[in-house]
Design a protein around this motif. Sequence first.
Motif: not given
Length: 119
Positions: A25-29, A45-49, A52-62
């Motif tokens: 996702x282009x951030x520091x570890x 922006x990071x949440x969106x990335x 995508x990387x975790x193959x879920x929706x942002x709703x699922x994360x939140x």
Amino acid sequence: MPLAARLNELRQRLGLSQQDMADTIGIHVNSWKKYENAQAFPSLDALKKIAIALQVSTDYLLFDEYERGHTYALALQFEAVSQLNEGEQAVIREVLESLITRYQTRRWDSARKVTKEGS
């Protein structure tokens, strides 16, 4: 489940290290570690990335499951299907169409029997 725990669980389920996620996702570890330890919250922006990387929706994360409607799980599955290649999506569409047709046929037959019995 809190966002931090969900991020950790999903990352591990995909077999990714914290460094892998950060790179993806282009951030520091260290930023990723803070997300997983609930010491920081990702930007939109990071949440969106991340989604995508975790193959879920942002709703699922939140959102927790109880905060969404009962059809939300199905929506998540459709979201996952959208990540598949065209051939795999075509197979899933065929299976769904078959199941829907079968269901509609059973409903139609049941309605017809009730109408016949009532005559």
